[in-house]
Design a protein around this motif. Structure first.
Motif, short mmCIF file in Angstrom:
data_model
loop_
_atom_site.label_atom_id
_atom_site.label_comp_id
_atom_site.label_asym_id
_atom_site.label_seq_id
_atom_site.Cartn_x
_atom_site.Cartn_y
_atom_site.Cartn_z
N ALA A 82 0.83 -1.21 0.00
CA ALA A 82 0.00 0.00 0.00
C ALA A 82 0.86 1.26 0.00
O ALA A 82 0.54 2.24 -0.68
CB ALA A 82 -0.93 0.00 1.21
N ILE A 83 1.97 1.21 0.72
CA ILE A 83 2.88 2.37 0.74
C ILE A 83 3.48 2.58 -0.65
O ILE A 83 3.51 3.71 -1.16
CB ILE A 83 3.97 2.17 1.80
N VAL A 84 3.93 1.51 -1.28
CA VAL A 84 4.53 1.63 -2.61
C VAL A 84 3.49 2.08 -3.63
O VAL A 84 3.76 2.93 -4.47
CB VAL A 84 5.19 0.30 -3.03
N TRP A 85 2.26 1.53 -3.56
CA TRP A 85 1.22 1.95 -4.49
C TRP A 85 0.88 3.42 -4.29
O TRP A 85 0.66 4.15 -5.25
CB TRP A 85 -0.03 1.10 -4.32
N GLY A 86 0.83 3.87 -3.06
CA GLY A 86 0.58 5.30 -2.79
C GLY A 86 1.68 6.17 -3.33
O GLY A 86 1.42 7.24 -3.89
N LEU A 87 2.93 5.72 -3.18
CA LEU A 87 4.05 6.49 -3.73
C LEU A 87 4.00 6.53 -5.25
O LEU A 87 4.31 7.56 -5.86
CB LEU A 87 5.37 5.88 -3.27
N GLN A 88 3.60 5.44 -5.87
CA GLN A 88 3.50 5.44 -7.33
C GLN A 88 2.41 6.39 -7.80
O GLN A 88 2.58 7.10 -8.80
CB GLN A 88 3.23 4.02 -7.83
N ILE A 89 1.30 6.43 -7.08
CA ILE A 89 0.23 7.37 -7.44
C ILE A 89 0.71 8.80 -7.25
O ILE A 89 0.44 9.68 -8.07
CB ILE A 89 -1.03 7.08 -6.60
N ALA A 90 1.47 9.04 -6.17
CA ALA A 90 2.00 10.38 -5.93
C ALA A 90 2.98 10.80 -7.02
O ALA A 90 2.97 11.95 -7.47
CB ALA A 90 2.67 10.43 -4.56
N VAL A 91 3.81 9.86 -7.46
CA VAL A 91 4.76 10.18 -8.53
C VAL A 91 4.02 10.49 -9.83
O VAL A 91 4.37 11.43 -10.55
CB VAL A 91 5.75 9.01 -8.71
N GLN A 92 2.99 9.71 -10.13
CA GLN A 92 2.22 9.98 -11.35
C GLN A 92 1.52 11.33 -11.26
O GLN A 92 1.47 12.07 -12.25
CB GLN A 92 1.21 8.87 -11.58
N ALA A 93 1.01 11.68 -10.08
CA ALA A 93 0.38 13.00 -9.91
C ALA A 93 1.41 14.10 -10.05
O ALA A 93 1.14 15.15 -10.65
CB ALA A 93 -0.31 13.07 -8.56
N LEU A 94 2.60 13.88 -9.51
CA LEU A 94 3.68 14.87 -9.62
C LEU A 94 4.08 15.06 -11.07
O LEU A 94 4.27 16.19 -11.52
CB LEU A 94 4.88 14.41 -8.79
N HIS A 95 4.17 13.98 -11.82
CA HIS A 95 4.49 14.09 -13.23
C HIS A 95 3.39 14.84 -13.98
O HIS A 95 3.68 15.63 -14.89
CB HIS A 95 4.68 12.71 -13.87
N GLY A 96 2.15 14.60 -13.61
CA GLY A 96 1.05 15.28 -14.27
C GLY A 96 1.04 16.77 -13.97
O GLY A 96 0.71 17.58 -14.83
N MET A 97 1.40 17.15 -12.75
CA MET A 97 1.39 18.58 -12.36
C MET A 97 2.59 19.33 -12.93
O MET A 97 2.47 20.49 -13.29
CB MET A 97 1.38 18.71 -10.84
N THR A 98 3.76 18.67 -12.96
CA THR A 98 4.95 19.38 -13.40
C THR A 98 5.20 19.25 -14.89
O THR A 98 5.97 20.03 -15.44
CB THR A 98 6.19 18.84 -12.66
#
Length: 134
Positions: A82-98
Motif C-alpha cells: 500500500a505504501i509503494v502503491w501510494g508512492l506510485q500514485i504520488a509520482v504519477q500525480a507529480l508528473h502530471g502537475m509538473t
C-alpha cells in the motif's frame, strides 16, 4: 499431524503469503528460483528457534490456523504494498502537475519510467533509514 510438521507448514504459509503480495518480489523480473530461495532464507532461521510441540495437532485446528496464517501473511505484505502503491500514485500525480517528460512511459518489461523508479527508490530509502518498517 505431528507437531513439528504443523509448525513448519504454518511458518511456511505465513512467509509464502507475505511473498505473494510484497512489492519487488512479485514482479515478473524476479525468477521463481530466487523467490523460493528467499522464502527458504526466511523460513529456516525461524524454524531453528521455534520449539516443536510434542503433541499431535488435530487436522481441524491445523487448517483453521493455516487459514489464519495466510491472512496474517497477506496483511503483512499489504502494508508495504500500500505504501509503494501510494508512492506510485504520488509520482504519477507529480508528473502530471509538473509536466516532466516520460512520466507515464513504460519500458519493455512493464516497469516504470526511470524518473519514477528513481523517486520511488529515494522514498523507500528514506523510509527504511528512518526505521519506518518497524
Amino acid at each position: 499431524m505431528p507437531g513439528w510438521m504443523a509448525i513448519s507448514l504454518l511458518v511456511l504459509m505465513r512467509v509464502t503469503a507475505l511473498m505473494i503480495v510484497v512489492p519487488g518480489v512479485t514482479h515478473g523480473v524476479v525468477p521463481w528460483r530466487a523467490r523460493l530461495l528467499l522464502i527458504a532464507l526466511l523460513v529456516i532461521p525461524v524454524l531453528c528457534v521455534l520449539p516443536a510441540p510434542a503433541d499431535d495437532v488435530p487436522l481441524g485446528d491445523f487448517f483453521a490456523c493455516l487459514a489464519h496464517e495466510f491472512v496474517v501473511g497477506i496483511s503483512l505484505g499489504l502494508v508495504p504494498a500500500a505504501i509503494v502503491w501510494g508512492l506510485q500514485i504520488a509520482v504519477q500525480a507529480l508528473h502530471g502537475m509538473t509536466g516532466l517528460p516520460g512520466g507515464a512511459e513504460m519500458d519493455s518489461t512493464g516497469m516504470e519510467a526511470p524518473m519514477q523508479r528513481l523517486f520511488l527508490f529515494a522514498v523507500l530509502t528514506i523510509f527504511f533509514l528512518s526505521s519506518g518498517h518497524r
